[in-house]
Design an enzyme around this catalytic site. Sequence first.
Site: not given
Ligand code: SF4
Length: 368
Positions: A115, A344, A118, A111, A104, A91
Amino acid sequence: MPTNLLGLDSQGIEQLFAGLGEKPFRARQVLKWIHRRGAADFAAMTDIAKDLRAKLAAQAVIEPPAVVGDGTAADGTRKWLLKVDGANAVEAVFIPEDGRGTLCVSSQAGCTLDCEFCSTGKQGFNRNLTAAEIIGQLWIANQALGVHGHPGGVGAGNRVISNVVFMGMGEPMLNLDAVIPAARLMIDENGYGLSRRRVTVSTSGVVPGMDRLAAECPVALAVSLHAPGDALRDRLVPINRKYPIRELLAACNRYLDHAPRDFITFEYVMLDGVNDSDAQAKALLGIAARVRCKFNLIPFNPFPNSGMKRSSAERIRRFAEVLQRAGLTVTTRKTRGEGIDAACGQLAGEVADRTRRARSVPIVEVRA
Ligand code: SF4
């Protein structure tokens, strides 16, 4: 396999043109056609000699990712779902605000870093995006927002997208071979012509990547901090176990050596009862004393099975107050177009065969 010119920065396209026996200024002309005027067809490049256009058409393409979804939230936030191959979609999100417009972009399909707060991390990882797939997000947004169609194309007086942030899917520092050429195109006067400070790369703290970006393309840097100490950060941002806060801050200061008048933006997602106490705000002052920085507080966007809640507006206000009283600059991100509001990451997309995540911004399917 034809070369996709979309992903070549000025150095890359000049090299390709040198191989064709063409002068660098011809390469720059083509670069302008692609990025400032949105040409996807060599035939449209009317000031390029016909034989060169034919040579290019025989061995190169200008190919952005396919748009498979396009949705606009009530607040004007617009989201595109872009198919990058048969199994993956990412996206890109445009956020219009008074006097500026921010795009963005994503840097990976999924990823690896996982995290805790996330949703992107929970989808797993499939692959790095190419430079063409990254810059293609800016190209597509300029097409969709009518900028390429404007008589002046992308440029002064017609700057709908004034800022780009690498805060979509993925950890940009783990894909710098593609992120650096894309960032260079963003700041290239023959590309999108953005100032260095208006392109922000966000990282969860991949120290070697920070050093490389500083040396090769020191655009603005945001760091996903999210905790004032290693014990909590180890849990929320697991890469901290490899690069703890002391090493992260040293890398921030090395970065600032390459960008002397800049500061680091520390992103801090506000998680109810986890990292949002006054004591934790006070502990951040110790970090702020070691790096020239400002803080961006991000109200958490809960997602299915996240197990965490957003801090209350009052708690966020008081947390910010502790930092501000110490003289720090603090912004609190407005909740816009839900699903885009985390540092992020936290964009949905589709990663390989994994389950699609729910989206709050309706995505309208676009038929090819
Ligand atoms: S916050 Fe950023 S680095 Fe962490 S899992 Fe999500 S996308 Fe990946």
